[in-house]
Design an enzyme around this catalytic site. Structure first.
Site, PDB file in Angstrom:
ATOM      1  N   TRP A 295       0.836  -1.203   0.000  1.00  0.00           N
ATOM      2  CA  TRP A 295       0.000   0.000   0.000  1.00  0.00           C
ATOM      3  C   TRP A 295       0.870   1.252   0.000  1.00  0.00           C
ATOM      4  O   TRP A 295       0.518   2.265  -0.601  1.00  0.00           O
ATOM      5  CB  TRP A 295      -0.899   0.012   1.234  1.00  0.00           C
ATOM      6  CG  TRP A 295      -1.763   1.232   1.348  1.00  0.00           C
ATOM      7  CD1 TRP A 295      -3.014   1.411   0.831  1.00  0.00           C
ATOM      8  CD2 TRP A 295      -1.445   2.469   2.006  1.00  0.00           C
ATOM      9  NE1 TRP A 295      -3.495   2.670   1.120  1.00  0.00           N
ATOM     10  CE2 TRP A 295      -2.542   3.346   1.843  1.00  0.00           C
ATOM     11  CE3 TRP A 295      -0.341   2.932   2.726  1.00  0.00           C
ATOM     12  CZ2 TRP A 295      -2.573   4.637   2.363  1.00  0.00           C
ATOM     13  CZ3 TRP A 295      -0.361   4.216   3.238  1.00  0.00           C
ATOM     14  CH2 TRP A 295      -1.458   5.054   3.065  1.00  0.00           C
ATOM     15  N   HIS A 296       2.038   1.175   0.650  1.00  0.00           N
ATOM     16  CA  HIS A 296       2.906   2.340   0.774  1.00  0.00           C
ATOM     17  C   HIS A 296       3.631   2.688  -0.521  1.00  0.00           C
ATOM     18  O   HIS A 296       4.139   3.806  -0.649  1.00  0.00           O
ATOM     19  CB  HIS A 296       3.921   2.134   1.900  1.00  0.00           C
ATOM     20  CG  HIS A 296       3.324   2.258   3.270  1.00  0.00           C
ATOM     21  ND1 HIS A 296       2.660   1.225   3.878  1.00  0.00           N
ATOM     22  CD2 HIS A 296       3.265   3.312   4.115  1.00  0.00           C
ATOM     23  CE1 HIS A 296       2.224   1.631   5.068  1.00  0.00           C
ATOM     24  NE2 HIS A 296       2.572   2.888   5.231  1.00  0.00           N
ATOM     25  N   GLY A 297       3.696   1.767  -1.455  1.00  0.00           N
ATOM     26  CA  GLY A 297       4.350   2.116  -2.708  1.00  0.00           C
ATOM     27  C   GLY A 297       4.772   0.908  -3.509  1.00  0.00           C
ATOM     28  O   GLY A 297       4.826  -0.217  -3.004  1.00  0.00           O
TER      29      GLY A 297
ATOM     30  N   PHE B  56       2.502   8.230  -1.153  1.00  0.00           N
ATOM     31  CA  PHE B  56       1.815   6.955  -0.979  1.00  0.00           C
ATOM     32  C   PHE B  56       0.347   7.032  -1.382  1.00  0.00           C
ATOM     33  O   PHE B  56      -0.302   6.047  -1.549  1.00  0.00           O
ATOM     34  CB  PHE B  56       1.910   6.476   0.475  1.00  0.00           C
ATOM     35  CG  PHE B  56       3.333   6.437   0.984  1.00  0.00           C
ATOM     36  CD1 PHE B  56       4.369   6.059   0.157  1.00  0.00           C
ATOM     37  CD2 PHE B  56       3.639   6.797   2.292  1.00  0.00           C
ATOM     38  CE1 PHE B  56       5.681   6.021   0.609  1.00  0.00           C
ATOM     39  CE2 PHE B  56       4.936   6.764   2.759  1.00  0.00           C
ATOM     40  CZ  PHE B  56       5.958   6.379   1.923  1.00  0.00           C
TER      41      PHE B  56
END
Length: 460
Positions: free
Chosen positions: A320-322, A460
């Site tokens: 989800w963060h990248g 993000f």
């Protein structure tokens, strides 16, 4: 546009407040439509094309929500939910992950996919998860669908939380859209909270970012002390950067009558990684818990299935963060730590050392999180433990300690519940307005003298 910019502080916010609280047009519909309009302008300021993508997503989410609520049988509801949620996840995949996957396939098959290079819309992960929250809450009958598309637009696009959260759940804000109550007291509390968040960003996070960037970005073997200092600086930076943004978002929400849930609760005082993740980025953790982990069966399954559920959650949390293997590795490191804590329960035996364990784990995992790639992350962690290092201590470490020790110490202290303790002080209510005024002036001076300084979670 960012909250810590002169455009926002001296132009956008004052104008929005003046028009929102004008003495002539005071109806809820006027205020909601006005907030939606300025929120779209706020987003279009930095994303003039992608604002249309967000608007399209809002319209599709609104229409799907109506269809889910109006459907008579569960099968139809589930079908519409699957199609609409699949659309939003697909859009997120295209813009956030397709370029990365093309690059990996190019490396694997020796092909050139460099023509696939899709720009990432700011905040797409946040507003996508809020759209999914809207659909899930209607499907699970926790809330009712909005009949007015503009109200859905306000929920998704509301500028305080649009770019970097917190991820506001629809069931917590549904009533507030039409029935919130603005007040002078809440407005003042919101201003105060905003000032604290601004100070976190520009007086602490931006300063320690210089130390972190200069150490991480040299890409040469470091001394043990310098490696630990770099990840300590980044650990302070990301906390004050992100919790500062959350404070500003919550404060701005209060100024316009909205109550957003807390997103941070002093995570660095945790005694276990399990507790840490109940205190860090709370809105993301509870989102995955309620919409993914529990529907998968949560912990009320066999140990093997539970372990797989945990693996899924932390793989998703990482990605989800990248779109980078470092984020997946970061998530899997937390999966391993949480699995060990649950199965062995060793943190209960550590006593006061449990705090040391959490800090050590946080510093090591953030070293991987901050790294450009997995190779650099592993090399950096190796330097932290004396592998392939230049020395135990060097002049770089001494330089940054001599010049930055005060901000580093201040960052560590303020990551502890110091403010909570001060609020219990008998005369703090007298002192606090003066403290707020001083740090606001200092923050403005810093903002005026600095250039563009985006928040970490914008990526993000």
């Amino acid at each position: 546009m960012v909250f810590s910019s002169t455009e926002f502080l001296f132009l956008f916010l004052p104008l929005v407040v003046l028009i929102y609280y004008n003495p002539i047009f005071k109806s809820r519909n006027f205020r909601n439509i006005f907030l939606l309009l300025v929120s779209l302008i706020f987003y279009a300021w930095g994303e003039p094309l992608f604002v249309f993508l967000m608007m399209l997503s809002i319209v599709i989410g609104w229409y799907a929500g109506l269809k889910i609520e109006d459907s008579k049988d569960k099968a139809s509801k589930k079908k519409i939910l699957t199609i609409s949620a699949g659309f939003h996840v697909f859009v997120l995949f295209i813009f956030k992950y397709l370029t990365f996957i093309a690059q990996q396939l190019g490396l694997l098959f020796s092909k050139n996919f460099s023509w696939i290079n899709i720009a990432l819309p700011i905040g797409i992960s946040f507003f996508t998860f809020q759209l999914l929250s809207y659909l899930f809450d209607i499907y699970y009958e926790k809330a009712h669908a909005q009949r007015n598309v503009l109200n859905v637009g306000l929920y998704i696009a509301l500028f305080p939380q649009l770019i970097a959260g917190p991820i506001v759940r629809y069931d917590t804000i549904e009533h507030q859209i039409m029935y919130r109550k603005e007040s002078v007291n809440e407005f003042c509390n919101g201003m105060q909270r905003f000032i604290y968040g601004l100070a976190k960003k520009v007086l602490i996070a931006n300063y320690v970012a210089i130390i972190a960037d200069n150490i991480f970005d040299v890409d040469v073997p470091l001394s043990v002390a310098t490696a630990w200092l770099g990840t300590l600086a980044y650990t302070i930076q990301i906390y004050f950067d992100f919790s500062g943004y959350s404070d500003m978002a919550i404060g701005l929400g209060k100024m316009f009558g909205f109550e957003f849930d807390e997103n941070f609760n002093y995570p660095y005082i945790a005694k276990s990684i399990t507790e840490y993740w109940r205190r860090w980025h709370i809105s993301l953790g509870t989102w995955f818990r309620d919409y993914v982990y529990i529907p998968l069966g949560g912990s009320r399954v066999t140990k093997l299935r539970w372990g797989l559920n945990l693996l899924v959650i932390w793989a998703l949390t990482g990605m989800w963060h990248g779109a980078n293997w470092t984020y997946l590795c970061w998530g899997l490191l937390y999966f391993i730590l949480l699995l060990l804590e649950k199965l062995i329960g060793f943190t209960k035996k550590l006593g006061i050392l449990s705090h040391v364990y959490v800090w050590m784990a946080t510093l090591v995992t953030f070293a991987m999180f901050r790294a450009i790639n997995v190779e650099q992350g592993l090399k950096y962690i190796g330097n932290m433990f004396g592998i392939d290092t230049t020395s135990v201590i060097d002049n770089v470490f001494i330089y940054y300690i001599r010049n930055g020790y005060s901000v580093l110490i201040l960052g560590i202290l303020l990551s502890l519940p110091v403010m909570r303790m001060l609020k219990k002080y008998k005369y703090w209510y007298v002192v606090e307005p003066m403290v707020c005024t001083i740090i606001f002036i200092l923050s403005l001076i810093k903002v005026i003298s600095s250039g563009y300084n985006p928040f970490i979670y914008f990526n993000f």
